[in-house]
Design a protein around this motif. Structure first.
Motif, PDB file in Angstrom:
ATOM      1  N   GLN A  78       4.643  10.672  -6.014  1.00 53.97           N
ATOM      2  CA  GLN A  78       5.749  11.367  -6.677  1.00 53.97           C
ATOM      3  C   GLN A  78       5.139  11.723  -8.116  1.00 53.97           C
ATOM      4  O   GLN A  78       5.528  12.993  -8.444  1.00 53.97           O
ATOM      5  CB  GLN A  78       6.599  10.025  -7.181  1.00 53.97           C
ATOM      6  N   SER A  79       4.254  11.171  -8.472  1.00 52.57           N
ATOM      7  CA  SER A  79       3.690  11.849  -9.796  1.00 52.57           C
ATOM      8  C   SER A  79       2.889  13.118  -9.384  1.00 52.57           C
ATOM      9  O   SER A  79       2.931  13.938 -10.538  1.00 52.57           O
ATOM     10  CB  SER A  79       2.272  10.782 -10.203  1.00 52.57           C
ATOM     11  N   GLN A  80       2.592  13.478  -8.234  1.00 48.36           N
ATOM     12  CA  GLN A  80       2.028  14.636  -7.751  1.00 48.36           C
ATOM     13  C   GLN A  80       3.165  15.717  -7.288  1.00 48.36           C
ATOM     14  O   GLN A  80       2.919  16.800  -6.654  1.00 48.36           O
ATOM     15  CB  GLN A  80       1.261  14.555  -6.557  1.00 48.36           C
ATOM     16  N   GLY A  81       4.680  15.220  -7.371  1.00 49.45           N
ATOM     17  CA  GLY A  81       5.651  16.093  -6.868  1.00 49.45           C
ATOM     18  C   GLY A  81       5.969  16.093  -5.539  1.00 49.45           C
ATOM     19  O   GLY A  81       6.656  17.008  -4.975  1.00 49.45           O
ATOM     20  N   LEU A  82       5.351  15.176  -4.785  1.00 46.44           N
ATOM     21  CA  LEU A  82       5.475  15.171  -3.484  1.00 46.44           C
ATOM     22  C   LEU A  82       6.476  13.993  -2.977  1.00 46.44           C
ATOM     23  O   LEU A  82       6.573  13.011  -3.677  1.00 46.44           O
ATOM     24  CB  LEU A  82       4.002  14.945  -2.708  1.00 46.44           C
ATOM     25  N   PRO A  83       7.268  14.228  -1.761  1.00 41.05           N
ATOM     26  CA  PRO A  83       8.090  13.238  -1.331  1.00 41.05           C
ATOM     27  C   PRO A  83       7.588  11.897  -0.701  1.00 41.05           C
ATOM     28  O   PRO A  83       6.421  11.832  -0.610  1.00 41.05           O
ATOM     29  CB  PRO A  83       8.942  13.970  -0.378  1.00 41.05           C
ATOM     30  N   PRO A  84       8.433  10.892  -0.933  1.00 43.06           N
ATOM     31  CA  PRO A  84       7.785   9.414  -0.567  1.00 43.06           C
ATOM     32  C   PRO A  84       7.602   9.835   1.032  1.00 43.06           C
ATOM     33  O   PRO A  84       8.117  10.660   1.777  1.00 43.06           O
ATOM     34  CB  PRO A  84       9.081   8.669  -0.868  1.00 43.06           C
ATOM     35  N   LEU A  85       6.932   8.707   1.817  1.00 39.43           N
ATOM     36  CA  LEU A  85       6.658   8.434   3.017  1.00 39.43           C
ATOM     37  C   LEU A  85       7.439   7.331   3.462  1.00 39.43           C
ATOM     38  O   LEU A  85       6.957   6.393   3.719  1.00 39.43           O
ATOM     39  CB  LEU A  85       5.189   8.613   3.455  1.00 39.43           C
ATOM     40  N   PRO A  86       8.677   7.306   3.690  1.00 37.99           N
ATOM     41  CA  PRO A  86       9.448   6.208   4.547  1.00 37.99           C
ATOM     42  C   PRO A  86       8.911   5.906   5.900  1.00 37.99           C
ATOM     43  O   PRO A  86       8.607   6.828   6.578  1.00 37.99           O
ATOM     44  CB  PRO A  86      11.025   6.879   4.425  1.00 37.99           C
ATOM     45  N   PHE A  87       9.048   4.595   6.161  1.00 37.13           N
ATOM     46  CA  PHE A  87       8.610   4.069   7.441  1.00 37.13           C
ATOM     47  C   PHE A  87       9.332   2.832   8.028  1.00 37.13           C
ATOM     48  O   PHE A  87      10.140   2.258   7.047  1.00 37.13           O
ATOM     49  CB  PHE A  87       6.898   3.709   7.283  1.00 37.13           C
ATOM     50  N   GLY A  88       9.101   2.570   9.153  1.00 35.82           N
ATOM     51  CA  GLY A  88       9.656   1.569   9.898  1.00 35.82           C
ATOM     52  C   GLY A  88       8.590   0.867  10.620  1.00 35.82           C
ATOM     53  O   GLY A  88       7.700   1.345  10.854  1.00 35.82           O
ATOM     54  N   VAL A  89       8.607  -0.727  10.435  1.00 34.82           N
ATOM     55  CA  VAL A  89       7.685  -1.437  11.371  1.00 34.82           C
ATOM     56  C   VAL A  89       8.213  -2.496  11.913  1.00 34.82           C
ATOM     57  O   VAL A  89       9.118  -3.127  11.493  1.00 34.82           O
ATOM     58  CB  VAL A  89       6.731  -2.034  10.015  1.00 34.82           C
ATOM     59  N   ALA A  90       7.877  -3.165  13.002  1.00 36.99           N
ATOM     60  CA  ALA A  90       8.536  -3.909  13.839  1.00 36.99           C
ATOM     61  C   ALA A  90       7.366  -5.139  14.266  1.00 36.99           C
ATOM     62  O   ALA A  90       6.323  -4.583  14.599  1.00 36.99           O
ATOM     63  CB  ALA A  90       9.335  -3.406  14.908  1.00 36.99           C
ATOM     64  N   LEU A  91       7.662  -6.317  14.432  1.00 35.18           N
ATOM     65  CA  LEU A  91       6.598  -7.492  15.079  1.00 35.18           C
ATOM     66  C   LEU A  91       7.470  -8.089  16.104  1.00 35.18           C
ATOM     67  O   LEU A  91       8.554  -8.398  16.080  1.00 35.18           O
ATOM     68  CB  LEU A  91       6.348  -8.375  14.072  1.00 35.18           C
ATOM     69  N   GLY A 121       0.860  -1.380  -0.043  1.00 37.55           N
ATOM     70  CA  GLY A 121       0.044   0.150   0.034  1.00 37.55           C
ATOM     71  C   GLY A 121       0.930   1.222  -0.116  1.00 37.55           C
ATOM     72  O   GLY A 121       0.535   2.189  -0.604  1.00 37.55           O
ATOM     73  N   MET A 122       1.912   1.206   0.714  1.00 39.17           N
ATOM     74  CA  MET A 122       2.735   2.473   0.769  1.00 39.17           C
ATOM     75  C   MET A 122       3.528   2.427  -0.602  1.00 39.17           C
ATOM     76  O   MET A 122       4.082   3.617  -0.670  1.00 39.17           O
ATOM     77  CB  MET A 122       3.603   2.265   1.934  1.00 39.17           C
ATOM     78  N   ALA A 123       4.006   1.550  -1.013  1.00 43.61           N
ATOM     79  CA  ALA A 123       4.626   1.661  -2.482  1.00 43.61           C
ATOM     80  C   ALA A 123       3.678   2.325  -3.306  1.00 43.61           C
ATOM     81  O   ALA A 123       4.013   3.200  -4.274  1.00 43.61           O
ATOM     82  CB  ALA A 123       5.022   0.195  -2.920  1.00 43.61           C
ATOM     83  N   HIS A 124       2.305   1.913  -3.510  1.00 42.47           N
ATOM     84  CA  HIS A 124       1.413   2.519  -4.304  1.00 42.47           C
ATOM     85  C   HIS A 124       1.353   4.041  -3.940  1.00 42.47           C
ATOM     86  O   HIS A 124       1.327   4.805  -4.795  1.00 42.47           O
ATOM     87  CB  HIS A 124       0.166   1.993  -4.189  1.00 42.47           C
ATOM     88  N   LEU A 125       1.034   4.163  -2.654  1.00 47.12           N
ATOM     89  CA  LEU A 125       0.969   5.489  -2.247  1.00 47.12           C
ATOM     90  C   LEU A 125       2.219   6.635  -2.535  1.00 47.12           C
ATOM     91  O   LEU A 125       1.850   7.625  -3.110  1.00 47.12           O
ATOM     92  CB  LEU A 125       0.738   5.724  -0.672  1.00 47.12           C
ATOM     93  N   ASP A 126       3.449   5.860  -2.513  1.00 43.33           N
ATOM     94  CA  ASP A 126       4.836   6.746  -2.530  1.00 43.33           C
ATOM     95  C   ASP A 126       4.799   7.205  -4.307  1.00 43.33           C
ATOM     96  O   ASP A 126       5.074   8.236  -4.752  1.00 43.33           O
ATOM     97  CB  ASP A 126       5.923   6.019  -2.438  1.00 43.33           C
ATOM     98  N   ALA A 127       4.024   5.914  -5.074  1.00 44.37           N
ATOM     99  CA  ALA A 127       4.293   6.187  -6.747  1.00 44.37           C
ATOM    100  C   ALA A 127       3.276   7.323  -7.004  1.00 44.37           C
ATOM    101  O   ALA A 127       3.461   8.221  -7.768  1.00 44.37           O
ATOM    102  CB  ALA A 127       3.874   5.057  -7.268  1.00 44.37           C
TER     103      ALA A 127
END
Length: 357
Positions: free
Chosen positions: A259-272, A250-256
């Motif tokens: 990017q098409s809107q000229g906005l920076p990606p949203l890097p994140f971390g997740v732990a289990l 979902g985040m990969a799709h959101l970042d794409a």
């Protein structure tokens, strides 16, 4: 005055029905016993919820089964009538239509006679009072679920309101956090920042709920969620891992899109992490929070904090790794602040990232 059995039940006992599903099934079975040729029934409540507009319960007379269907904003409110029409001729007896109240309708095995139709209309009038009570309860439940999650809301509704009450449960904990949120908020307009946060939370919460987990808390730009162990621990671990995969997709799709809107990606971390937590009421005497605490909660938070220094967007504790057959990459043992015993840390084969991220 002697009333027919269904009407006597509506007057005496329907108000304490376990819920709308049981109300519909019990009323339907009583009408069947009274000779009504029912094929099915439907009950719809309008609810106040950020996404859900209606909750509908559908009862099939042949099996006695009740299923719940959710209606969302923009959906046609006539879906329940379409479902009933598939079963047979309709006798619609709406309660409270003018004020947005409950809708109650029935389908027959054949067209209803005039006497049968009158009986169902009379039933609807007697049903209005218990349905008003159930509708109020459903609205309250929807609002609690929006803020607390379904499991926690159910506990609160059951009356578990005293401070210090709770239970120890075993669960897989998920901690996720956006990177560089503070720096981003300083250079981004507030409304745009809120939109970015909402998009991030949509991906995390959607993935967690899709695989049986529950979001316990939004903390700034972070999320704490749990996947309770109700069977084999491996099942909860696999569910959490599938949720992580969905978050990443979902985040990969959101970042794409960004990017098409000229906005920076949203890097994140997740732990289990898998462990025992105290799940219950914590807080001041007059202001409580239904949440989870314990060493396992601290560990998963500290583990997520290692994502950036270790250069990986996903980190898995040894406790989770031991319960699954998923191939992980070992990152060795690491000391975590406030945790006495070093934690064995793993990652996914494709979850590495440049050290500068």
């Amino acid at each position: 005055m002697d009333l027919p059995a269904p009407l006597a039940w509506l007057v005496d006992d329907a108000g304490i029905a376990a819920g709308p599903d049981r109300f519909l099934a019990d009323l339907g079975s009583r009408l069947l016993d009274d000779g009504l040729p029912l094929a099915g029934g439907a009950l719809t409540f309008a609810v106040r919820h950020p996404i859900i507009a209606r909750r509908t319960w559908l009862w099939r007379a042949e099996t006695g089964q009740v299923i719940e269907a959710l209606g969302f904003s923009g959906d046609s409110p006539e879906t329940w009538r379409e479902w009933l029409a598939e079963l047979g001729p309709l006798q619609e007896d709406a309660t409270g239509v003018a004020r947005g109240g409950p809708l109650l309708g029935w389908a027959g095995n054949r067209p209803f006679s005039l006497a049968e139709a009158n009986c169902l209309r009379q039933t609807a009038r007697f049903a209005s009072t218990p349905l008003a009570l159930l509708a109020a309860q459903a609205t309250q439940a929807a609002q609690l679920e929006a803020y607390l999650g379904r499991r926690s809301a159910a506990r609160v509704q059951a009356g578990v309101l005293r401070r210090g009450t709770g239970e120890t449960i075993r669960a897989v904990l998920l901690s996720a956090d956006l990177r560089d949120f503070t720096a981003m908020s300083e250079v981004t307009e507030p409304l745009a920042m809120i939109a970015s946060l909402d998009a991030w939370f949509d991906r995390v919460a959607g993935a967690v709920h899709a695989f049986g987990g529950e979001v316990l808390k939004f903390i700034g730009d972070g999320v704490l969620a749990i996947f309770p162990v109700t069977g084999a621990p491996a099942e909860a671990c696999e569910a959490a891992l599938r949720a992580v995969a969905a978050i990443r997709a979902g985040m990969a799709h959101l970042d794409a899109t960004r990017q098409s809107q000229g906005l920076p990606p949203l890097p994140f971390g997740v732990a289990l992490h898998l462990g025992e937590i105290l799940w219950g009421n914590i807080g001041a005497a007059d202001r409580l929070d239904f949440t989870a605490i314990g060493p396992a909660v601290n560990l998963v938070s500290r583990l997520e904090g290692l994502c950036r220094p270790l250069g990986h967007s996903v980190l898995i504790s040894g406790a989770v790794a031991a319960e699954t057959t998923t191939p992980f990459v070992s990152l060795g043992e690491h000391s975590l602040r406030g945790i006495a015993v070093p934690c064995r840390v793993f990652t996914l084969p494709d979850a590495s990232e440049p050290r500068g991220c």
